[in-house]
Write a protein that holds these residues in place. Structure first.
Motif, short mmCIF file in Angstrom:
data_model
loop_
_atom_site.label_atom_id
_atom_site.label_comp_id
_atom_site.label_asym_id
_atom_site.label_seq_id
_atom_site.Cartn_x
_atom_site.Cartn_y
_atom_site.Cartn_z
N MET A 1 -4.46 16.50 -33.46
CA MET A 1 -4.11 16.20 -32.07
C MET A 1 -5.05 16.89 -31.10
SD MET A 1 0.06 16.14 -31.93
CE MET A 1 0.99 14.91 -32.84
N LEU A 2 -5.44 18.14 -31.40
CA LEU A 2 -6.39 18.83 -30.53
C LEU A 2 -7.72 18.10 -30.47
CD1 LEU A 2 -5.91 22.65 -31.27
CD2 LEU A 2 -5.63 21.48 -29.08
N SER A 3 -8.22 17.70 -31.63
CA SER A 3 -9.49 16.99 -31.67
C SER A 3 -9.41 15.67 -30.90
CB SER A 3 -9.89 16.72 -33.13
OG SER A 3 -11.10 16.01 -33.20
N GLN A 4 -8.30 14.97 -31.05
CA GLN A 4 -8.15 13.70 -30.35
C GLN A 4 -8.10 13.91 -28.84
OE1 GLN A 4 -4.64 11.58 -31.50
NE2 GLN A 4 -5.22 9.69 -30.45
N ASP A 5 -7.35 14.91 -28.38
CA ASP A 5 -7.24 15.17 -26.94
C ASP A 5 -8.57 15.60 -26.35
OD1 ASP A 5 -4.61 14.45 -26.79
OD2 ASP A 5 -3.82 16.49 -26.89
N ILE A 6 -9.31 16.42 -27.07
CA ILE A 6 -10.60 16.88 -26.56
C ILE A 6 -11.60 15.74 -26.48
CG2 ILE A 6 -12.56 18.38 -27.04
CD1 ILE A 6 -10.62 20.41 -28.21
#
Length: 289
Positions: free
Chosen positions: A115-120
């Motif tokens: 999720m962090l990678s997707q949001d960034i």
């Protein structure tokens, strides 16, 4: 005879200065507060944590995976390995369910990095930078929100395990402590996942690297079978594996037995993982965002 053209409209009184008129400066915009109080930062973190929870609710694939994955583990491991390893599925279920709890929660921590990678990559965190919140608030909110994932995974695994025949043989207090220990260890492991999320370029890469790291930790342990049946070189790794200590603690807290040493070492490992990876994640997150 020529006539002078008189401009329409009222004319200002008095002499007018020659040349262009200076522009009237607009009032300066009030700068955003980049250093809010600690109470405000914590409140903002919980607000963004709720955002992470809503993402789970509104994402059917993620929700089904969170609910169905523990059930799949229980059914496959119990009925494929139960007769061969323990001579019966009921007996093997009593042995394996605490380990499957650990397995489900550890793999669930991969969702944090994905999720962090997707949001960034989609620019969501760039929008957060424009808000009057602390720089670390979106990161803390994402990790706090994922604690709900771990609680759901624990509840589904225990609930379906009881349907299959698992029985908690320890006290209610010990079982509750076992669930809390799982959440604490998962909180530490999610920082490792978050490190992948802020370092690699895509959610797919997070999943690939995450499985590459977690497969030896999870399956090179005593989750599915006793370490006494393993070759000596593998036992050496299993004995120092943090997942081994956590699984031993869960078995003792859920089915009875001495738990103090295993719980202590699990907490020490969780603290060590957090101390090592949390600063790395925060520094990498600041550089990338």
């Amino acid at each position: 005879m020529t006539t002078a053209t008189v401009p329409a409209g009222p004319q200002p009184a008095g002499p007018q200065p020659a040349g262009p008129q200076p522009a009237v400066p607009e009032p300066a915009a009030r700068p955003l507060a980049r250093h809010p109080s600690a109470v405000t930062a914590v409140r903002n973190s919980f607000t963004l944590a709720w955002r992470s929870v809503l993402k789970i609710k509104t994402n059917p694939e993620d929700l089904f995976g969170l609910l169905l994955q523990p059930i799949m583990y229980l059914v496959l491991f119990t009925y494929v390995f139960g007769g061969a390893i323990a001579g019966g599925t009921r007996r093997y279920l009593q042995f394996s369910l605490p380990g499957i709890l650990v397995l489900s929660v550890v793999f669930a921590t991969l969702g944090t990095g994905m999720m962090l990678s997707q949001d960034i990559s989609t620019g969501v965190f760039d929008r957060f930078r424009a808000l009057p919140i602390a720089r670390w608030t979106p990161l803390a909110g994402a990790i706090l929100g994922d604690l709900v994932r771990y609680v759901v995974s624990i509840a589904v695994t225990l609930g379906f395990g009881m349907i299959l025949g698992f029985r908690i043989q320890a006290t209610a207090l010990a079982a509750t402590m076992g669930c809390l220990l799982l959440v604490v260890f998962a909180f530490a492991m999610c920082w490792m996942s978050a490190m992948l999320g802020v370092l690699v370029k895509s959610a797919t890469s997070v999943q690939w690297w995450g499985f590459l790291i977690m497969f030896p930790l999870v399956f090179g342990s005593n989750i599915l079978t006793s370490q006494a049946t393993m070759p000596g070189w593998l036992q050496a790794f299993v004995k120092v594996n943090p997942v081994t200590y956590l699984t031993a603690a869960e078995r003792a807290l859920l089915t009875g037995g001495a738990a103090a040493t295993a719980v202590e070492r699990s907490l020490l490992w969780a603290a060590g993982i957090f101390v090592v990876f949390a600063p790395i994640v925060v520094a990498a997150y600041r550089r990338r965002t």
